[in-house]
Design a protein around this motif. Structure first.
Motif, PDB file in Angstrom:
ATOM      1  N   MET A 178       7.782   0.932 -15.268  1.00  8.79           N
ATOM      2  CA  MET A 178       7.481  -0.196 -16.139  1.00  8.79           C
ATOM      3  C   MET A 178       7.999  -1.493 -15.537  1.00  8.79           C
ATOM      4  N   ALA A 179       9.202  -1.463 -14.984  1.00  8.77           N
ATOM      5  CA  ALA A 179       9.781  -2.657 -14.373  1.00  8.77           C
ATOM      6  C   ALA A 179       8.991  -3.090 -13.146  1.00  8.77           C
ATOM      7  N   ALA A 180       8.504  -2.130 -12.379  1.00  9.05           N
ATOM      8  CA  ALA A 180       7.733  -2.448 -11.177  1.00  9.05           C
ATOM      9  C   ALA A 180       6.427  -3.148 -11.511  1.00  9.05           C
ATOM     10  N   ALA A 181       5.874  -2.864 -12.681  1.00  3.61           N
ATOM     11  CA  ALA A 181       4.589  -3.442 -13.081  1.00  3.61           C
ATOM     12  C   ALA A 181       4.726  -4.784 -13.777  1.00  3.61           C
ATOM     13  N   LEU A 182       5.932  -5.154 -14.204  1.00  7.21           N
ATOM     14  CA  LEU A 182       6.118  -6.371 -14.999  1.00  7.21           C
ATOM     15  C   LEU A 182       5.583  -7.649 -14.349  1.00  7.21           C
ATOM     16  N   THR A 191       1.289   4.544 -15.033  1.00  4.44           N
ATOM     17  CA  THR A 191       1.235   6.002 -15.133  1.00  4.44           C
ATOM     18  C   THR A 191       0.873   6.674 -13.812  1.00  4.44           C
ATOM     19  N   ASN A 192       0.024   6.034 -13.016  1.00  6.75           N
ATOM     20  CA  ASN A 192      -0.372   6.607 -11.729  1.00  6.75           C
ATOM     21  C   ASN A 192      -0.265   5.565 -10.621  1.00  6.75           C
ATOM     22  N   PRO A 193       0.951   5.098 -10.352  1.00 10.30           N
ATOM     23  CA  PRO A 193       1.105   4.045  -9.343  1.00 10.30           C
ATOM     24  C   PRO A 193       0.819   4.553  -7.937  1.00 10.30           C
ATOM     25  N   THR A 194       0.294   3.669  -7.126  1.00  9.80           N
ATOM     26  CA  THR A 194       0.032   4.000  -5.724  1.00  9.80           C
ATOM     27  C   THR A 194       0.528   2.856  -4.855  1.00  9.80           C
ATOM     28  N   GLY A 195       0.605   3.103  -3.569  1.00  6.19           N
ATOM     29  CA  GLY A 195       0.934   2.056  -2.620  1.00  6.19           C
ATOM     30  C   GLY A 195       2.221   1.330  -2.935  1.00  6.19           C
ATOM     31  N   PHE A 196       2.152  -0.001  -2.931  1.00  5.77           N
ATOM     32  CA  PHE A 196       3.334  -0.830  -3.127  1.00  5.77           C
ATOM     33  C   PHE A 196       4.005  -0.554  -4.461  1.00  5.77           C
ATOM     34  N   THR A 197       3.223  -0.439  -5.532  1.00  2.00           N
ATOM     35  CA  THR A 197       3.800  -0.239  -6.858  1.00  2.00           C
ATOM     36  C   THR A 197       4.602   1.054  -6.919  1.00  2.00           C
ATOM     37  N   ARG A 198       4.094   2.102  -6.307  1.00  5.76           N
ATOM     38  CA  ARG A 198       4.816   3.382  -6.299  1.00  5.76           C
ATOM     39  C   ARG A 198       6.109   3.270  -5.493  1.00  5.76           C
ATOM     40  N   ARG A 199       6.028   2.661  -4.324  1.00  2.11           N
ATOM     41  CA  ARG A 199       7.224   2.502  -3.489  1.00  2.11           C
ATOM     42  C   ARG A 199       8.254   1.611  -4.180  1.00  2.11           C
TER      43      ARG A 199
END
Length: 222
Positions: A178-182, A191-199
């Motif tokens: 949630m913090a990464a997406a803010l 819910t299904n982060p990929t690439g930069f958001t996942r890292r």
């Protein structure tokens, strides 16, 4: 020109008085609606929850992601501002140096977008909430008014949307995502982060331990 000076003085006094009243009121009253919500073209869902009903993992996660000096600065991270200005002068993607306090002031009292006029107002409201609210209230308001998804505002609605449970029991991974997406809640997947958001989410999850160890969220729980 005397009449103009008097008019401007009255406007300034009125603005200061109104801003003080608003800051005092929202020190105690939940912020249920903001200009950002009003200008959102999507149907808006929001749900105010006291900080005691929001998992500490999310508090630690947003500090790790957004503002590691939250408990020690006076609302402005001057080093981050200077670094952002230097990077922006070098060209490329524009970056900001806003603290959680500045973001809260903008989200509650102002509108999205840039401009020196709005930034000046943001600085004024940041000064006021730091002096009159304190860190715990700032964090509580921030987590309730921040956009957490398309038409979704606040930690509670974000948790329900992405994880189908309340914000009072977020795991470190959930809080970190949630913090990464803010910074870009309309485009970054939680819910299904990929690439930069996942890292980035994985990095934030690891930093939560550092935040706890070093007491970087201690001002919220004193």
């Amino acid at each position: 020109m005397l009449w103009l000076a008097k008019l401007l003085a009255r406007i300034a006094v009125g603005f200061v008085a109104l801003s003080l009243v608003l800051v005092i009121v929202f020190r105690f009253v939940p912020v249920f609606y903001t200009a950002t919500m009003a200008m959102d073209p999507n149907p808006v869902v929001r749900n105010w929850e006291p900080l005691s009903s929001i998992d500490r993992n999310l508090v630690s996660a947003v500090i790790a992601a957004e503002d590691g000096k939250f408990c020690t600065h006076d609302g402005f991270d001057r080093e981050a501002i200077e670094n952002a200005m230097r990077r922006n002068m070098e060209g490329g993607r524009i970056r900001g140096g806003s603290t959680i306090s500045q973001q809260t002031a903008k989200n509650v009292f102002l509108w999205q977008g840039g401009g020196y006029f709005r930034k000046g107002l943001e600085a004024w409201f940041t000064f006021l909430i730091e002096k009159m609210w304190g860190k715990r209230r700032i964090m509580e308001v921030y987590l309730n008014v921040a956009e957490t998804g398309i038409g979704t505002y606040g930690a509670e609605e974000g948790a329900l949307r992405y994880f189908r449970h309340s914000a009072d029991r977020l795991t470190r991974t959930e809080a970190a995502r949630m913090a990464a997406a803010l910074p870009s809640p309309k485009t970054r997947s939680v819910t299904n982060p990929t690439g930069f958001t996942r890292r980035y989410g994985n990095t934030i999850a690891a930093r939560i331990g550092v935040v706890r160890r070093d007491g970087l969220d201690s001002c919220v729980y004193e």
